[in-house]
Scaffold this active site. Structure first.
Site, PDB file in Angstrom:
ATOM      1  CG  HIS A 150      30.903  26.000  15.187  1.00 45.66           C
ATOM      2  ND1 HIS A 150      30.296  25.625  16.365  1.00 45.66           N
ATOM      3  CD2 HIS A 150      29.972  25.851  14.233  1.00 45.66           C
ATOM      4  CE1 HIS A 150      29.047  25.268  16.142  1.00 45.66           C
ATOM      5  NE2 HIS A 150      28.831  25.390  14.849  1.00 45.66           N
TER       6      HIS A 150
ATOM      7  CG  ASP B  93      31.098  26.784  19.539  1.00 48.65           C
ATOM      8  OD1 ASP B  93      31.415  27.749  18.821  1.00 48.65           O
ATOM      9  OD2 ASP B  93      30.543  25.750  19.097  1.00 48.65           O
TER      10      ASP B  93
ATOM     11  CB  SER C  75      24.253  23.517  15.572  1.00 44.55           C
ATOM     12  OG  SER C  75      25.383  24.315  15.444  1.00 44.55           O
TER      13      SER C  75
END
Length: 270
Positions: free
Chosen positions: A74, A118, A212
């Site tokens: 992402h 991801d 993240s």
């Protein structure tokens, strides 16, 4: 007393408007209960600067080979420049190496709705020079899992408060607990957690911690990549399980004729 910091790392380590989708949000750079990392004690850390149509955004990542950085899919948007060997990303440190990206290789089955698969490899335009401040981190064996209750760590740069847009220029770190799959499967807001062999449930629901983009490091090995969490930032959070993608990672790097990876890391590696 440990410094209590909420660090929203840039990509994963920098929460930007529009980074959230529905009930979920990519927790760009978010660490609570964190502290300043010892300078260059995590030589694998990469700071990703992304030029997008919205302006400059950031993400985290980690060096797995002299010419490859692993991060989240992402974070693929925009032109990416990788900064290695940084402790303070706003200073021109002698240890820093800035490298452009030759290729972005998101996992071919990445699903931006379900957050499945991801992860993304970045092939660097030139080899990183391995030093005490810039070094690779080992990847886990294929299929190897981390036991619930294990204490791992994440690190990154980013916002110091949910109520402030001010970011931290200095690398921070925090310890996180690996939770059982049931913890995320039973959480109504984490309904996309349905493939435990490809995902990890991390963070004590009683504490608000997360991250993240960069790696979840367990026993000096990169076991996870922060993928998604609840929009309000509360735990637990879901990490991409690196061990579930080792065949794809190795095949992709070999296919691009990269040099051999370094499995050993210096004693300073967390």
């Amino acid at each position: 007393m440990q410094l209590q910091i909420l660090l929203l790392l840039p990509m994963a380590f920098l929460l930007s408007p529009g980074a959230q989708a529905g009930e979920y949000g990519w927790q760009w750079e978010e660490i609570i209960g964190g502290w300043v990392a010892k300078p260059h004690s995590r030589p694998y850390m990469a700071y990703l600067k992304r030029k997008t149509c919205k302006g400059e955004e950031t993400c985290g990542g980690f060096l797995v080979q002299e010419d490859f950085v692993l991060t989240a899919a992402h974070c693929a948007d925009g032109d990416i420049t990788v900064l290695l060997g940084a402790h303070n990303v706003r200073r021109d440190e002698e240890t820093q190496q800035q490298v452009s990206v030759r290729r972005k290789i998101p996992h071919p089955r990445y699903n931006e709705t379900s957050f499945e698969n991801d992860l993304m490899l970045l092939q660097l335009a030139e080899l990183a020079e391995l030093t005490d401040a810039v070094y690779t981190i080992p990847l886990p064996q294929a299929g190897r899992t981390v036991d619930p209750g294990s204490v791992c760590s994440v690190a990154g740069w980013g916002r110091t408060s949910l109520n402030s847009m001010r970011t931290s220029n200095i690398l921070h770190e925090v310890d996180l607990e690996v939770m059982s799959d049931k913890t995320c499967q039973e959480d109504g807001l984490l309904q996309h957690y349905y493939k435990p062999l490809k995902m990890m449930c991390v963070g004590d629901p009683a504490e608000d911690k997360g991250d993240s983009g960069g790696p979840l490091v367990c026993d000096r090995t990169a076991q996870g990549i922060v993928s998604f969490g609840k929009r309000n930032g509360s735990p637990p959070r879901v990490f991409t399980r690196v061990s579930g993608y080792i065949p794809w990672i190795k095949k992709t790097m070999r296919g691009l004729n990269s040099p051999g990876s370094h499995a050993e890391s210096p004693a300073s590696l967390h």
